[in-house]
Design a protein around this motif. Structure first.
Motif, mmCIF file in Angstrom:
data_model
loop_
_atom_site.group_PDB
_atom_site.id
_atom_site.type_symbol
_atom_site.label_atom_id
_atom_site.label_comp_id
_atom_site.label_asym_id
_atom_site.label_seq_id
_atom_site.Cartn_x
_atom_site.Cartn_y
_atom_site.Cartn_z
ATOM 1 N N UNK A 90 -63.659 -40.649 10.029
ATOM 2 C CA UNK A 90 -64.149 -39.705 11.018
ATOM 3 C C UNK A 90 -63.030 -38.732 11.401
ATOM 4 N N UNK A 91 -63.360 -37.457 11.358
ATOM 5 C CA UNK A 91 -62.393 -36.409 11.642
ATOM 6 C C UNK A 91 -62.824 -35.598 12.857
ATOM 7 N N UNK A 92 -61.853 -35.222 13.629
ATOM 8 C CA UNK A 92 -62.055 -34.288 14.726
ATOM 9 C C UNK A 92 -61.638 -32.900 14.220
ATOM 10 N N UNK A 93 -62.387 -31.886 14.592
ATOM 11 C CA UNK A 93 -62.056 -30.520 14.190
ATOM 12 C C UNK A 93 -62.311 -29.578 15.357
ATOM 13 N N UNK A 94 -61.658 -28.440 15.309
ATOM 14 C CA UNK A 94 -61.827 -27.454 16.376
ATOM 15 C C UNK A 94 -61.834 -26.051 15.780
ATOM 16 N N UNK A 95 -62.521 -25.165 16.471
ATOM 17 C CA UNK A 95 -62.588 -23.792 16.011
ATOM 18 C C UNK A 95 -63.090 -22.892 17.108
ATOM 19 N N UNK A 96 -63.302 -21.618 16.798
ATOM 20 C CA UNK A 96 -63.848 -20.699 17.800
ATOM 21 C C UNK A 96 -65.249 -21.134 18.201
ATOM 22 N N UNK A 97 -65.704 -20.618 19.323
ATOM 23 C CA UNK A 97 -66.991 -21.072 19.859
ATOM 24 C C UNK A 97 -68.134 -20.904 18.869
ATOM 25 N N UNK A 98 -68.114 -19.839 18.086
ATOM 26 C CA UNK A 98 -69.229 -19.613 17.157
ATOM 27 C C UNK A 98 -69.291 -20.705 16.085
ATOM 28 N N UNK A 99 -68.197 -21.424 15.866
ATOM 29 C CA UNK A 99 -68.199 -22.499 14.876
ATOM 30 C C UNK A 99 -69.260 -23.544 15.189
ATOM 31 N N UNK A 100 -69.532 -23.709 16.479
ATOM 32 C CA UNK A 100 -70.480 -24.739 16.886
ATOM 33 C C UNK A 100 -71.921 -24.413 16.491
ATOM 34 N N UNK A 101 -72.129 -23.220 15.935
ATOM 35 C CA UNK A 101 -73.473 -22.883 15.466
ATOM 36 C C UNK A 101 -73.824 -23.646 14.192
ATOM 37 N N UNK A 102 -72.804 -24.179 13.526
ATOM 38 C CA UNK A 102 -73.076 -24.866 12.275
ATOM 39 C C UNK A 102 -72.179 -26.078 12.119
ATOM 40 N N UNK A 103 -72.506 -26.890 11.143
ATOM 41 C CA UNK A 103 -71.676 -28.026 10.777
ATOM 42 C C UNK A 103 -70.963 -27.762 9.451
ATOM 43 N N UNK A 104 -70.695 -26.497 9.191
ATOM 44 C CA UNK A 104 -69.983 -26.190 7.964
ATOM 45 C C UNK A 104 -68.490 -26.417 8.146
ATOM 46 N N UNK A 105 -67.889 -27.305 7.358
ATOM 47 C CA UNK A 105 -66.447 -27.568 7.508
ATOM 48 C C UNK A 105 -65.600 -26.301 7.380
ATOM 49 N N UNK A 106 -66.066 -25.335 6.614
ATOM 50 C CA UNK A 106 -65.290 -24.110 6.407
ATOM 51 C C UNK A 106 -65.142 -23.287 7.685
ATOM 52 N N UNK A 107 -65.990 -23.545 8.679
ATOM 53 C CA UNK A 107 -65.959 -22.778 9.930
ATOM 54 C C UNK A 107 -64.948 -23.306 10.937
ATOM 55 N N UNK A 108 -64.280 -24.406 10.593
ATOM 56 C CA UNK A 108 -63.342 -25.027 11.529
ATOM 57 C C UNK A 108 -61.916 -24.865 11.056
ATOM 58 N N UNK A 109 -61.080 -24.464 11.994
ATOM 59 C CA UNK A 109 -59.704 -24.089 11.660
ATOM 60 C C UNK A 109 -58.743 -25.270 11.727
ATOM 61 N N UNK A 110 -58.936 -26.092 12.728
ATOM 62 C CA UNK A 110 -57.984 -27.186 12.983
ATOM 63 C C UNK A 110 -58.639 -28.533 12.723
ATOM 64 N N UNK A 111 -57.865 -29.433 12.120
ATOM 65 C CA UNK A 111 -58.376 -30.747 11.745
ATOM 66 C C UNK A 111 -57.371 -31.832 12.105
ATOM 67 N N UNK A 112 -57.907 -32.987 12.501
ATOM 68 C CA UNK A 112 -57.064 -34.150 12.681
ATOM 69 C C UNK A 112 -56.910 -34.903 11.380
ATOM 70 N N UNK A 113 -56.160 -35.995 11.416
ATOM 71 C CA UNK A 113 -55.898 -36.784 10.213
ATOM 72 C C UNK A 113 -57.013 -37.788 9.922
#
Length: 121
Positions: A90-113
């Motif tokens: 399970x990974x945590x990810x973060x991105x700009x607010x519009x990222x939450x419109x989708x579950x596309x991994x490409x839309x998220x900038x920051x990732x945990x391990x």
């Protein structure tokens, strides 16, 4: 650069519960949980945007709850009624607010391990 650190994974039997945490180094807007099982694509599990709106994958609706402590910059995932098919990293990810419109991994900038969740039958 936002750093994300997950914790709380482990091994449980089917029907059990786990709570995952993701600590962010500073405030983020859209935060999301993804998971990836061996041989499978990374899939979105649940997201939480800056307005408090949440979204869940159909496979976890009614069993998982995403929440967030904004003051502590921490994201949580309470998982109940766990099934063997929930086993994954399970990974945590973060991105700009519009990222939450989708579950596309490409839309998220920051990732945990990642943190491993294993559910046995």
């Amino acid at each position: 650069q936002v750093q994300l650190v997950e914790s709380g994974g482990g091994s449980v039997q089917a029907g059990g519960s786990l709570r995952l945490s993701c600590a962010a180094s500073y405030g983020t807007v859209c935060m999301v949980w993804f998971r990836q099982a061996p041989g499978k694509e990374r899939e979105g599990v649940a997201s939480h945007n800056s307005a408090g709106h949440t979204k869940y994958a159909d496979s976890v609706k009614g069993r998982f709850t995403i929440s967030r402590n904004v003051k502590q910059d921490t994201l949580y995932l309470q998982m109940t009624s766990l099934k063997p098919e929930d086993s994954a990293m399970y990974y945590c990810a973060a991105g700009p607010d519009w990222s939450c419109l989708s579950f596309s991994p490409d839309d998220y900038v920051y990732w945990g391990q990642g943190t491993q969740v294993t559910v046995s039958s």
